[in-house]
Design an enzyme around this catalytic site. Sequence first.
Site, PDB file in Angstrom:
ATOM      1  N   ARG A 204       0.865  -1.186   0.000  1.00 25.52           N
ATOM      2  CA  ARG A 204       0.000   0.000   0.000  1.00 25.52           C
ATOM      3  C   ARG A 204       0.902   1.236   0.000  1.00 25.52           C
ATOM      4  NH1 ARG A 204      -3.975   2.310   4.723  1.00 25.52           N
ATOM      5  NH2 ARG A 204      -4.785   3.982   3.449  1.00 25.52           N
TER       6      ARG A 204
ATOM      7  N   HIS B 133      -7.752   7.091   0.462  1.00 25.31           N
ATOM      8  CA  HIS B 133      -8.652   5.940   0.665  1.00 25.31           C
ATOM      9  C   HIS B 133      -9.146   5.387  -0.679  1.00 25.31           C
ATOM     10  CE1 HIS B 133      -9.908   7.931   4.725  1.00 25.31           C
ATOM     11  NE2 HIS B 133      -8.993   7.008   4.970  1.00 25.31           N
TER      12      HIS B 133
ATOM     13  N   GLU C  21      -9.640  -3.354   2.131  1.00 23.27           N
ATOM     14  CA  GLU C  21      -8.551  -2.762   1.348  1.00 23.27           C
ATOM     15  C   GLU C  21      -7.464  -3.792   1.044  1.00 23.27           C
ATOM     16  OE1 GLU C  21      -7.932   1.662   2.550  1.00 23.27           O
ATOM     17  OE2 GLU C  21      -8.895   0.700   4.234  1.00 23.27           O
TER      18      GLU C  21
END
Length: 395
Positions: free
Chosen positions: A91, A180, A382
């Site tokens: 990420r 996000h 996620e």
Amino acid sequence: MKILVINCGSSSLKFQLIDTVSEALIAKGLCERIGIDGSRLVYTPAGGEKQITEVEMQDHTQAIKQMLEALTGENAGVVKSLDEIGAVGHRIVHGGDKFASSTLITDEVISAIESCNELAPLHNPANLLGIAACQELMPGTPMVAVFDTAFHQTMPEEAYLYGIPYEYYKKYRVRRYGFHGTSHSFVSARTAEVLGEKYEDLKIIVCHLGNGASISAVKNGKCVDTSMGLTPLEGLIMGTRSGDIDPAIVEFLAHKEKLSIDEIMNILNKQSGVLGLSDGFSSDFRDIEDAFEAGNEDCVRALKAFALRVVKYIGAYTAEMGGVDAISFTAGVGENSPILRRMICAYLGIELDEEKNTKRGEDVVISVPGSVSKVLVVPTNEELAIARETLALVK
Ligand code: AMP
């Protein structure tokens, strides 16, 4: 394939190992206090007991070493050797306007991520440490960068530019980026699936309400606007972040309280939001809600202001898209707070099915049948989204 998903912060590292065929979680964990006294590894194999190991982790390489030892360990390990891990998905918080999608990590990609460091000085350097440590300990394993900002790159210029001299955009790329993105992408696509409609035909508003909170407008499968900006400080009122304020407040408070810009920014990032509005009661929405229900005035004020800000954005994005087919709530607060969903939908004049509104942990339409705009709760994931992106690129 088994894919390792890594979310690396400056002193912590979260990881999940995911099977891409069943999309099931194989193991997950957290390295805490990296580089600080009292570091520890929290590791949980799926269906097994959580294990906490106090172990020295002076840097991210040592943390990743501990993680890999746990995953391959004799007692609670889930793979026999590291060869079973087919790829790593990282990420990455800020991809600037250089990355509109996930990408295989190469030396050029690392340099491009580095060039975005000044846009996310707390996050990007830490993300890069995670990549470097994995390259050292898992040489030859393909790695993919998945950006928080990428999904929002489809916003049109009129949505991402600020009303300041254009020169600052040209010189420094000062613009709205949004964050996000992995969650907004996952939840909006899932919303279409749950409704049994084509993603490309829908106007969707995603309310990602957690400790950090953002909202996005997704029209015909593309993000057209989002509430966070150059940094995650803009937009909704959050746990400790102010969200939108009059920028002149910065100067006003600096004069009145004799504070530096850094001190004011610290107040806006860490002492504001529902924490500040509740006069310091709590930044945790569970605490705020419990006290709200008991009639605590500080928490009533904080929660009402939080809900109204969400409503304002829903109104703006509905106008921007020329209507809204579905509004989806997600993240810690969005998924778990019937009270807030009720407060927000009451403003919008959307009637909720109160039994459905209390369900947890599943995709559910909570508006009553026949509602012009449907309201849903869609749990975000996620890590799974990062694993899917990674798989798509290494296949
Ligand atoms: P996130 O940043 O998505 O992990 O969300 C964290 C926030 O979700 C915290 O402020 C929690 O208090 C909040 N949260 C978690 N469970 C609940 C709940 N049952 N009711 C209200 N807020 C909750």
